[in-house]
Design a protein around this motif. Structure first.
Motif, PDB file in Angstrom:
ATOM      1  N   UNK A 245       0.476  -1.069   1.726  1.00  0.00           N
ATOM      2  CA  UNK A 245       1.763  -0.895   2.403  1.00  0.00           C
ATOM      3  C   UNK A 245       2.081  -2.002   3.419  1.00  0.00           C
ATOM      4  N   UNK A 246       1.070  -2.471   4.160  1.00  0.00           N
ATOM      5  CA  UNK A 246       1.297  -3.495   5.185  1.00  0.00           C
ATOM      6  C   UNK A 246       1.021  -4.909   4.690  1.00  0.00           C
ATOM      7  N   UNK A 247       0.025  -5.036   3.803  1.00  0.00           N
ATOM      8  CA  UNK A 247      -0.424  -6.360   3.373  1.00  0.00           C
ATOM      9  C   UNK A 247      -0.510  -6.428   1.848  1.00  0.00           C
ATOM     10  N   UNK A 248       0.634  -6.456   1.156  1.00  0.00           N
ATOM     11  CA  UNK A 248       0.609  -6.415  -0.309  1.00  0.00           C
ATOM     12  C   UNK A 248      -0.082  -7.622  -0.948  1.00  0.00           C
ATOM     13  N   UNK A 249       0.058  -8.806  -0.355  1.00  0.00           N
ATOM     14  CA  UNK A 249      -0.589  -9.985  -0.932  1.00  0.00           C
ATOM     15  C   UNK A 249      -2.113  -9.867  -0.860  1.00  0.00           C
ATOM     16  N   UNK A 250      -2.577  -9.410   0.288  1.00  0.00           N
ATOM     17  CA  UNK A 250      -4.018  -9.203   0.458  1.00  0.00           C
ATOM     18  C   UNK A 250      -4.524  -8.154  -0.529  1.00  0.00           C
ATOM     19  N   UNK A 251      -3.785  -7.061  -0.665  1.00  0.00           N
ATOM     20  CA  UNK A 251      -4.201  -5.987  -1.575  1.00  0.00           C
ATOM     21  C   UNK A 251      -4.277  -6.490  -3.009  1.00  0.00           C
ATOM     22  N   UNK A 252      -3.275  -7.247  -3.410  1.00  0.00           N
ATOM     23  CA  UNK A 252      -3.275  -7.784  -4.777  1.00  0.00           C
ATOM     24  C   UNK A 252      -4.440  -8.748  -4.985  1.00  0.00           C
ATOM     25  N   UNK A 253      -4.717  -9.551  -3.978  1.00  0.00           N
ATOM     26  CA  UNK A 253      -5.819 -10.509  -4.046  1.00  0.00           C
ATOM     27  C   UNK A 253      -7.152  -9.781  -4.210  1.00  0.00           C
ATOM     28  N   UNK A 254      -7.360  -8.736  -3.425  1.00  0.00           N
ATOM     29  CA  UNK A 254      -8.615  -7.986  -3.493  1.00  0.00           C
ATOM     30  C   UNK A 254      -8.803  -7.344  -4.865  1.00  0.00           C
ATOM     31  N   UNK A 255      -7.730  -6.846  -5.447  1.00  0.00           N
ATOM     32  CA  UNK A 255      -7.829  -6.254  -6.786  1.00  0.00           C
ATOM     33  C   UNK A 255      -8.198  -7.316  -7.808  1.00  0.00           C
ATOM     34  N   UNK A 256      -7.594  -8.497  -7.708  1.00  0.00           N
ATOM     35  CA  UNK A 256      -7.919  -9.577  -8.646  1.00  0.00           C
ATOM     36  C   UNK A 256      -9.391  -9.964  -8.533  1.00  0.00           C
ATOM     37  N   UNK A 257      -9.882 -10.048  -7.314  1.00  0.00           N
ATOM     38  CA  UNK A 257     -11.292 -10.383  -7.119  1.00  0.00           C
ATOM     39  C   UNK A 257     -12.196  -9.317  -7.733  1.00  0.00           C
ATOM     40  N   UNK A 258     -11.826  -8.062  -7.568  1.00  0.00           N
ATOM     41  CA  UNK A 258     -12.603  -6.955  -8.143  1.00  0.00           C
ATOM     42  C   UNK A 258     -12.588  -7.017  -9.672  1.00  0.00           C
TER      43      UNK A 258
END
Length: 360
Positions: A245-258
Motif C-alpha cells: 500500500x505504501x511502497x508498491x515499487x519495493x513490494x514488486x521488487x521483493x516479489x521478483x527477487x523471491x
C-alpha cells in the motif's frame, strides 16, 4: 560421562571418502582402536556436525534477548545437529556461550552495522557514512574474525531497496577490516548492491537475492561465497504484501527477487560459486532449522553432495574448523541412511555427538 565412543557405521570423511572404524577418545576422533572397551557404541552414517553459516544467537525480533532465551536458541540448534555457528550479527554479548562445552561452537561477528533509520530497530549499530570505517574497525577487533554490514534496505524516500552506504566508503571500511585481520560479509537483497560489494572486496554475500549472470564470474574469480538463507527468503511475499500500500515499487521488487530464488542458487552452483547453508534464525526464523535449509537447497536443484558440502565438509573448511580427521574434535552427527543418496535423512538424526559427549 563416557570417554570412549565407537562408531560402527560408515564414516564420511568427505563426499568421496568413506572409512570404517572410528572412535572418540576423551573428546578426540581417532582411527586407531583404543586398548579399552568403548563406553558407548553408536551406529549410523557419520558426518561432521552441521554448520549454520548465518545464524543469530542472542537476537530476537526486538533486539537483544536474555540469557535464558539465548540458551534455548543454542540448544534448539544443537538438537538439530548444528554444532558450529557463524554468528551473522547480534546485539547480545554471547562470549559466555563460547565458554559452555554443552553448546554449539560459536564464531561471533559482533553487531550488524546499518545506516541510520534504515534497518530493524534494536538489532545493530545505526550510523552515518562518515562513521562506517571506525565502526568496522571496532567490530573487527571485538568479534571472532567477521564483521557484518547491512548492504541495503528499503529507502522510504525512494520507495525501494537502496544501498546503505556510498560505494567508496564501503570499500574503505572493508579495507580497514582486512587490516584488522577480519573478513566482512554483507546483507544484500538488491542487484546493484552486489556490484558495489564485489568492487569493495567483500568476503561473503548473505541472501544474494539480486544475483545476476554478470555477478557469477566475479564471485568465482574473487572466491566470494554466498549464503542464500532460502527459508528466510520464503518470507518475502508476506513482506511485500504488507509494504504494497505504501511502497508498491519495493513490494514488486521483493516479489521478483523471491520468484528467482531457486534459479539464482542453481545458476551460482553451476557457475562454480561456493554456497553455504544458513538459516537466518534469530528474528522471524526459529532456531534449529538447518535441515529445512538443506532441503531448500536440494529442492532448488543442488545435488545431495553439494548440499552436504554447504552444511558440513566444505563449510567447516571455509570457517577454519576441523571436520573428520585424526585428532579432530569429536563433533559429529549420525544419520540412519546414507545422506549422499537421501539428503532428507538429515532431518531425523540418529545421534549427535558434541566434544565427545553424546547429546542423543
Amino acid at each position: 560421562m563416557p570417554t570412549i565412543i565407537e562408531f560402527t557405521g560408515p564414516v564420511l570423511v568427505s563426499g568421496d571418502e568413506e572409512r570404517h572404524g572410528m572412535w572418540s577418545v576423551d573428546g578426540k576422533l581417532t582411527f586407531v582402536p583404543p586398548t579399552k572397551a568403548p563406553d558407548r557404541v553408536l551406529d549410523g552414517w557419520v558426518l561432521p556436525g552441521f554448520v549454520d553459516a548465518h545464524c543469530h544467537i542472542g537476537l530476537g525480533e526486538g533486539g537483544a534477548v536474555d540469557q535464558q532465551t539465548t540458551l534455548a536458541q543454542a540448544r534448539a540448534d544443537l538438537d538439530a545437529g548444528t554444532l558450529l555457528i557463524r554468528d551473522a550479527g547480534s546485539p547480545s554479548d554471547t562470549r559466555w556461550v563460547q565458554q559452555r562445552t554443552d553448546l554449539p561452537r560459536l564464531i561471533r561477528a559482533g553487531r550488524h552495522i546499518a545506516r541510520s533509520r534504515r534497518y530493524l530497530r534494536g538489532l545493530g549499530h545505526e550510523i552515518e557514512p562518515e562513521e562506517l570505517v571506525e565502526t568496522v574497525r571496532k567490530e573487527a577487533r571485538d568479534g571472532d574474525g567477521w564483521v557484518k554490514l547491512v548492504g541495503d534496505w528499503i529507502d522510504r524516500g525512494a520507495g525501494d531497496l537502496a544501498a546503505s552506504f556510498p560505494a567508496k566508503t564501503v570499500k574503505d571500511a572493508i579495507s580497514a577490516a582486512h587490516d584488522e585481520g577480519a573478513r566482512v560479509t554483507a546483507h544484500c537483497f538488491a542487484e546493484d548492491t552486489i556490484d558495489d560489494m564485489l568492487d569493495a572486496g567483500i568476503d561473503c554475500i548473505e541472501h544474494a537475492t539480486g544475483l545476476l549472470p554478470r555477478h557469477l564470474p566475479r564471485l568465482v574469480e574473487q572466491s566470494v561465497p554466498i549464503v542464500p538463507t532460502l527459508i528466510n527468503i520464503a518470507t518475502f511475499p508476506g513482506i511485500a504484501s504488507q509494504a504494497a500500500p505504501k511502497f508498491p515499487d519495493y513490494a514488486e521488487h521483493m516479489v521478483r527477487l523471491w520468484e528467482r530464488r531457486r534459479e539464482r542458487v542453481v545458476e551460482a552452483f553451476e557457475a562454480g560459486v561456493s554456497i553455504y547453508a544458513g538459516t537466518d534464525a534469530g528474528s522471524v526464523i526459529k532456531h534449529g532449522r538447518i535441515a529445512d535449509e538443506m532441503k531448500e537447497l536440494h529442492d532448488a536443484g543442488l545435488p545431495p553432495l553439494a548440499v552436504l558440502d554447504a552444511a558440513a565438509w566444505r563449510a567447516r573448511e571455509w570457517l577454519g574448523a576441523e571436520g573428520i580427521s585424526e585428532g579432530a574434535p569429536a563433533d559429529v552427527v549420525l544419520c540412519s541412511k546414507d545422506p549422499r543418496l537421501e539428503v532428507e535423512t538429515v532431518s531425523s538424526l540418529r545421534h549427535i555427538v558434541l566434544r565427545g559427549s553424546v547429546v542423543r
